[in-house]
Design a protein around this motif. Structure first.
Motif, PDB file in Angstrom:
ATOM      1  N   ALA A  73       0.832  -1.213   0.000  1.00  9.77           N
ATOM      2  CA  ALA A  73       0.000   0.000   0.000  1.00  9.77           C
ATOM      3  C   ALA A  73       0.867   1.263   0.000  1.00  9.77           C
ATOM      4  O   ALA A  73       0.505   2.280  -0.601  1.00  9.77           O
ATOM      5  N   THR A  74       2.032   1.185   0.641  1.00 13.39           N
ATOM      6  CA  THR A  74       2.949   2.339   0.631  1.00 13.39           C
ATOM      7  C   THR A  74       3.441   2.617  -0.793  1.00 13.39           C
ATOM      8  O   THR A  74       3.575   3.771  -1.214  1.00 13.39           O
ATOM      9  N   ILE A  75       3.680   1.533  -1.532  1.00 18.92           N
ATOM     10  CA  ILE A  75       4.128   1.695  -2.922  1.00 18.92           C
ATOM     11  C   ILE A  75       3.031   2.378  -3.738  1.00 18.92           C
ATOM     12  O   ILE A  75       3.297   3.289  -4.536  1.00 18.92           O
ATOM     13  N   VAL A  76       1.784   1.958  -3.503  1.00 22.48           N
ATOM     14  CA  VAL A  76       0.655   2.563  -4.232  1.00 22.48           C
ATOM     15  C   VAL A  76       0.571   4.053  -3.894  1.00 22.48           C
ATOM     16  O   VAL A  76       0.410   4.911  -4.774  1.00 22.48           O
ATOM     17  N   THR A  77       0.713   4.390  -2.614  1.00 21.30           N
ATOM     18  CA  THR A  77       0.616   5.792  -2.182  1.00 21.30           C
ATOM     19  C   THR A  77       1.649   6.661  -2.896  1.00 21.30           C
ATOM     20  O   THR A  77       1.311   7.706  -3.464  1.00 21.30           O
ATOM     21  N   ARG A 124      -5.113  -7.271  -6.668  1.00 27.04           N
ATOM     22  CA  ARG A 124      -6.210  -7.338  -5.679  1.00 27.04           C
ATOM     23  C   ARG A 124      -6.284  -6.040  -4.888  1.00 27.04           C
ATOM     24  O   ARG A 124      -7.341  -5.488  -4.664  1.00 27.04           O
ATOM     25  N   LEU A 125      -5.114  -5.563  -4.503  1.00 27.86           N
ATOM     26  CA  LEU A 125      -5.067  -4.331  -3.713  1.00 27.86           C
ATOM     27  C   LEU A 125      -5.602  -3.154  -4.527  1.00 27.86           C
ATOM     28  O   LEU A 125      -6.403  -2.344  -4.050  1.00 27.86           O
ATOM     29  N   LEU A 126      -5.192  -3.087  -5.787  1.00 24.54           N
ATOM     30  CA  LEU A 126      -5.596  -1.947  -6.623  1.00 24.54           C
ATOM     31  C   LEU A 126      -7.088  -2.005  -6.937  1.00 24.54           C
ATOM     32  O   LEU A 126      -7.760  -0.979  -6.981  1.00 24.54           O
ATOM     33  N   ASP A 127      -7.610  -3.193  -7.132  1.00 25.39           N
ATOM     34  CA  ASP A 127      -9.034  -3.304  -7.447  1.00 25.39           C
ATOM     35  C   ASP A 127      -9.901  -3.082  -6.236  1.00 25.39           C
ATOM     36  O   ASP A 127     -10.967  -2.480  -6.324  1.00 25.39           O
ATOM     37  N   GLY A 128      -9.405  -3.527  -5.071  1.00 27.16           N
ATOM     38  CA  GLY A 128     -10.243  -3.468  -3.883  1.00 27.16           C
ATOM     39  C   GLY A 128     -10.149  -2.150  -3.140  1.00 27.16           C
ATOM     40  O   GLY A 128     -10.986  -1.843  -2.315  1.00 27.16           O
ATOM     41  N   THR A 129      -9.115  -1.365  -3.401  1.00 23.05           N
ATOM     42  CA  THR A 129      -8.875  -0.168  -2.590  1.00 23.05           C
ATOM     43  C   THR A 129      -8.570   1.011  -3.499  1.00 23.05           C
ATOM     44  O   THR A 129      -7.481   1.106  -4.031  1.00 23.05           O
ATOM     45  N   ALA A 130      -9.516   1.900  -3.615  1.00 26.16           N
ATOM     46  CA  ALA A 130      -9.316   3.034  -4.509  1.00 26.16           C
ATOM     47  C   ALA A 130      -8.266   3.992  -3.966  1.00 26.16           C
ATOM     48  O   ALA A 130      -7.331   4.371  -4.640  1.00 26.16           O
ATOM     49  N   GLU A 131      -8.411   4.375  -2.705  1.00 20.80           N
ATOM     50  CA  GLU A 131      -7.509   5.377  -2.114  1.00 20.80           C
ATOM     51  C   GLU A 131      -6.749   4.720  -0.986  1.00 20.80           C
ATOM     52  O   GLU A 131      -7.327   4.325   0.011  1.00 20.80           O
ATOM     53  N   GLN A 132      -5.439   4.595  -1.125  1.00 19.84           N
ATOM     54  CA  GLN A 132      -4.628   4.052  -0.035  1.00 19.84           C
ATOM     55  C   GLN A 132      -3.853   5.192   0.600  1.00 19.84           C
ATOM     56  O   GLN A 132      -3.258   5.995  -0.093  1.00 19.84           O
ATOM     57  N   SER A 133      -3.871   5.249   1.891  1.00 19.99           N
ATOM     58  CA  SER A 133      -3.048   6.237   2.576  1.00 19.99           C
ATOM     59  C   SER A 133      -2.407   5.574   3.779  1.00 19.99           C
ATOM     60  O   SER A 133      -3.120   5.011   4.604  1.00 19.99           O
ATOM     61  N   PRO A 134      -1.057   5.541   3.867  1.00 17.76           N
ATOM     62  CA  PRO A 134      -0.439   4.798   4.965  1.00 17.76           C
ATOM     63  C   PRO A 134      -0.626   5.505   6.300  1.00 17.76           C
ATOM     64  O   PRO A 134      -0.840   6.693   6.323  1.00 17.76           O
ATOM     65  N   GLY A 160      10.173  -0.091  -0.479  1.00 16.43           N
ATOM     66  CA  GLY A 160       8.779   0.028  -0.036  1.00 16.43           C
ATOM     67  C   GLY A 160       8.680  -0.130   1.478  1.00 16.43           C
ATOM     68  O   GLY A 160       7.979   0.620   2.156  1.00 16.43           O
ATOM     69  N   LYS A 161       9.421  -1.117   1.983  1.00 17.43           N
ATOM     70  CA  LYS A 161       9.424  -1.343   3.431  1.00 17.43           C
ATOM     71  C   LYS A 161      10.046  -0.170   4.171  1.00 17.43           C
ATOM     72  O   LYS A 161       9.530   0.292   5.187  1.00 17.43           O
ATOM     73  N   ALA A 162      11.189   0.292   3.668  1.00 16.77           N
ATOM     74  CA  ALA A 162      11.877   1.393   4.339  1.00 16.77           C
ATOM     75  C   ALA A 162      11.016   2.657   4.318  1.00 16.77           C
ATOM     76  O   ALA A 162      10.934   3.387   5.310  1.00 16.77           O
ATOM     77  N   PHE A 163      10.350   2.896   3.190  1.00 15.13           N
ATOM     78  CA  PHE A 163       9.542   4.111   3.077  1.00 15.13           C
ATOM     79  C   PHE A 163       8.338   4.054   4.017  1.00 15.13           C
ATOM     80  O   PHE A 163       7.944   5.069   4.590  1.00 15.13           O
ATOM     81  N   LEU A 164       7.784   2.867   4.184  1.00 18.89           N
ATOM     82  CA  LEU A 164       6.705   2.708   5.164  1.00 18.89           C
ATOM     83  C   LEU A 164       7.216   3.129   6.549  1.00 18.89           C
ATOM     84  O   LEU A 164       6.539   3.853   7.284  1.00 18.89           O
ATOM     85  N   GLY A 165       8.432   2.686   6.890  1.00 15.27           N
ATOM     86  CA  GLY A 165       9.018   3.053   8.179  1.00 15.27           C
ATOM     87  C   GLY A 165       9.211   4.547   8.305  1.00 15.27           C
ATOM     88  O   GLY A 165       8.876   5.159   9.337  1.00 15.27           O
ATOM     89  N   LEU A 166       9.702   5.161   7.235  1.00 15.35           N
ATOM     90  CA  LEU A 166       9.942   6.601   7.257  1.00 15.35           C
ATOM     91  C   LEU A 166       8.625   7.369   7.436  1.00 15.35           C
ATOM     92  O   LEU A 166       8.520   8.278   8.280  1.00 15.35           O
ATOM     93  N   LEU A 167       7.594   6.973   6.678  1.00 13.92           N
ATOM     94  CA  LEU A 167       6.297   7.660   6.796  1.00 13.92           C
ATOM     95  C   LEU A 167       5.698   7.466   8.197  1.00 13.92           C
ATOM     96  O   LEU A 167       5.138   8.402   8.771  1.00 13.92           O
ATOM     97  N   ASP A 168       5.860   6.267   8.722  1.00 17.04           N
ATOM     98  CA  ASP A 168       5.315   5.994  10.051  1.00 17.04           C
ATOM     99  C   ASP A 168       5.983   6.898  11.094  1.00 17.04           C
ATOM    100  O   ASP A 168       5.311   7.495  11.941  1.00 17.04           O
ATOM    101  N   ARG A 169       7.319   7.024  11.005  1.00 14.79           N
ATOM    102  CA  ARG A 169       8.024   7.892  11.957  1.00 14.79           C
ATOM    103  C   ARG A 169       7.622   9.351  11.785  1.00 14.79           C
ATOM    104  O   ARG A 169       7.449  10.089  12.754  1.00 14.79           O
ATOM    105  N   LEU A 170       7.464   9.785  10.537  1.00 21.74           N
ATOM    106  CA  LEU A 170       7.099  11.189  10.297  1.00 21.74           C
ATOM    107  C   LEU A 170       5.690  11.480  10.806  1.00 21.74           C
ATOM    108  O   LEU A 170       5.403  12.575  11.295  1.00 21.74           O
ATOM    109  N   ARG A 171       4.804  10.487  10.687  1.00 18.90           N
ATOM    110  CA  ARG A 171       3.440  10.683  11.193  1.00 18.90           C
ATOM    111  C   ARG A 171       3.448  10.923  12.699  1.00 18.90           C
ATOM    112  O   ARG A 171       2.692  11.717  13.219  1.00 18.90           O
ATOM    113  N   ARG A 172       4.364  10.231  13.384  1.00 19.85           N
ATOM    114  CA  ARG A 172       4.414  10.398  14.848  1.00 19.85           C
ATOM    115  C   ARG A 172       5.040  11.728  15.243  1.00 19.85           C
ATOM    116  O   ARG A 172       4.632  12.351  16.210  1.00 19.85           O
TER     117      ARG A 172
END
Ligand SMILES: Cc1ncc(COP(=O)(O)O)c(C=O)c1O
Length: 338
Positions: A268-272, A328-338, A287-299
């Motif tokens: 989902a982070t890649i999609v975002t 599956r992810l793209l069809d099932g989820t229009a807007e992904q936001s981590p 993708g994994k590292a960027f998820l970590g970076l976004l998670d830290r920035l959110r906090r």
């Protein structure tokens, strides 16, 4: 960095790589958020590996090698980069990959085959003894009258790390010519070799930014030990005026399920990032590292300072073997936001 002890450097990478501002993410977090596009180093978008191979293959040619041997997973970026460089330079490539021969080639493995590499499939047990496999393959190459040069997984040696010494020097030069003076430069860690190079390059070029790594597979302590050991051996072997920093900064806790195992939130982070900024990450590393970076920035949006640069180390081809889950992810989820 002028020292007679360095191996010769080949000119393989398209550098300097561009630095782009991520406008929407910057606005969201109230910081200046940039990406350095090392995924665009060329030679089939071979990411951080091309920088490492400039020195590794420089050393191989200096030693008279005609065959590059390396190893990795079926979807290894390093194996594909070695295959591309070998084909470009008229060398042979031999790859020891973990896994069975698939019925249909895909992603990086498809490219390895296309580029003419010899692929040797290894069981889990064989791969656990990879040094023996690499010695056997080297002996076979010698037996055929060839001259092998072995590149360990991910190009993780003090020679490979020199590629990221050069990247830090390039970044310092880009800042001198008007790029933002980053507070923090972030990079994805597997072995930690690229981060080790950046840390050495920071000391040699006077780059002010903190260098922070995000381990995506191994425990932080193991990555930290590898970085420290690599800096020590590079300093000793190449007469470099560098030493391991007192603190090696790592953002820990985003290894997820390990290297080959990808979770939906990582996809989902890649999609975002693709939808918000038009930049495509890979599932296994960035993708994994960027998820970590976004998670830290959110906090805490300011925890890495006001100006942050993420180095995109490439890997896009390993997206394709994930086509079913992504569909599956793209069809099932229009807007992904981590
Ligand atoms: C796309 C990508 N990013 C990052 C890394 C990590 O590089 P290092 O082993 O230097 O930490 C790798 C290495 O396998 C990679 O393929």
């Amino acid at each position: 960095m002028v020292t007679p002890k360095l191996p010769p450097r080949l000119n393989l990478a398209d550098t300097p790589t561009p630095i782009l501002k991520l406008e929407r993410l910057s606005a969201r977090f109230g910081i200046e958020f940039h990406v350095k596009r090392d995924d665009l180093t060329g030679l089939l978008e071979s990411g951080n590996k091309v920088r490492k191979l400039e020195f590794l293959v420089g050393e191989a040619l200096e030693q008279g090698a005609d065959t590059l041997i390396t190893c990795g997973t079926l979807q290894s970026n390093c194996c594909r980069a070695v295959s591309a460089v070998a084909a470009r330079l008229g060398l042979k490539a031999v790859l020891a990959v973990k896994g069975e021969k698939p019925a249909v080639y895909d992603g990086n493995l498809l490219l390895d085959k296309l580029l003419g590499a010899q692929v040797v499939y290894c069981s889990e047990a064989e791969f656990a003894q990879i040094d023996q496999v690499l010695s056997r393959l080297s002996a076979e190459v010698r037996g055929r009258g060839g001259r092998p040069y072995v590149i360990p997984e991910s190009g993780a040696t003090e020679v490979g790390a020199l590629g990221y010494v050069a990247c830090a020097q390039e970044l310092a030069e880009q800042i001198r010519h008007g790029a933002p003076a980053f507070d923090t430069v972030m990079i994805t860690d597997f072995s930690g070799g690229s981060q080790a190079g950046l840390l050495m390059g920071k000391q040699l070029s006077g780059l002010a930014a903190e260098i922070v790594g995000i381990p995506i597979a191994d425990p932080a302590a193991r990555v930290r030990d590898y970085i420290t050991a690599t800096i020590r051996s590079a300093a000793a072997r190449f007469d470099l005026a560098v030493e391991p920093p007192k603190t090696v900064h790592l953002v820990d806790g985003y290894q997820g399920l390990g290297r080959g195992q990808i979770r939906d939130e990582e996809l989902a982070t890649i999609v975002t990032l693709a939808r918000e900024e038009g930049i495509v990450l890979d599932p296994v590393y960035t993708g994994k590292a960027f998820l970590g970076l976004l998670d830290r920035l959110r906090r805490d949006p300011k925890q890495f300072g006001n100006r942050v640069c993420f180095i995109h180390t490439g890997g896009v081809f390993s997206l394709f073997p994930f086509r079913e889950r992504l569909s599956r992810l793209l069809d099932g989820t229009a807007e992904q936001s981590p």
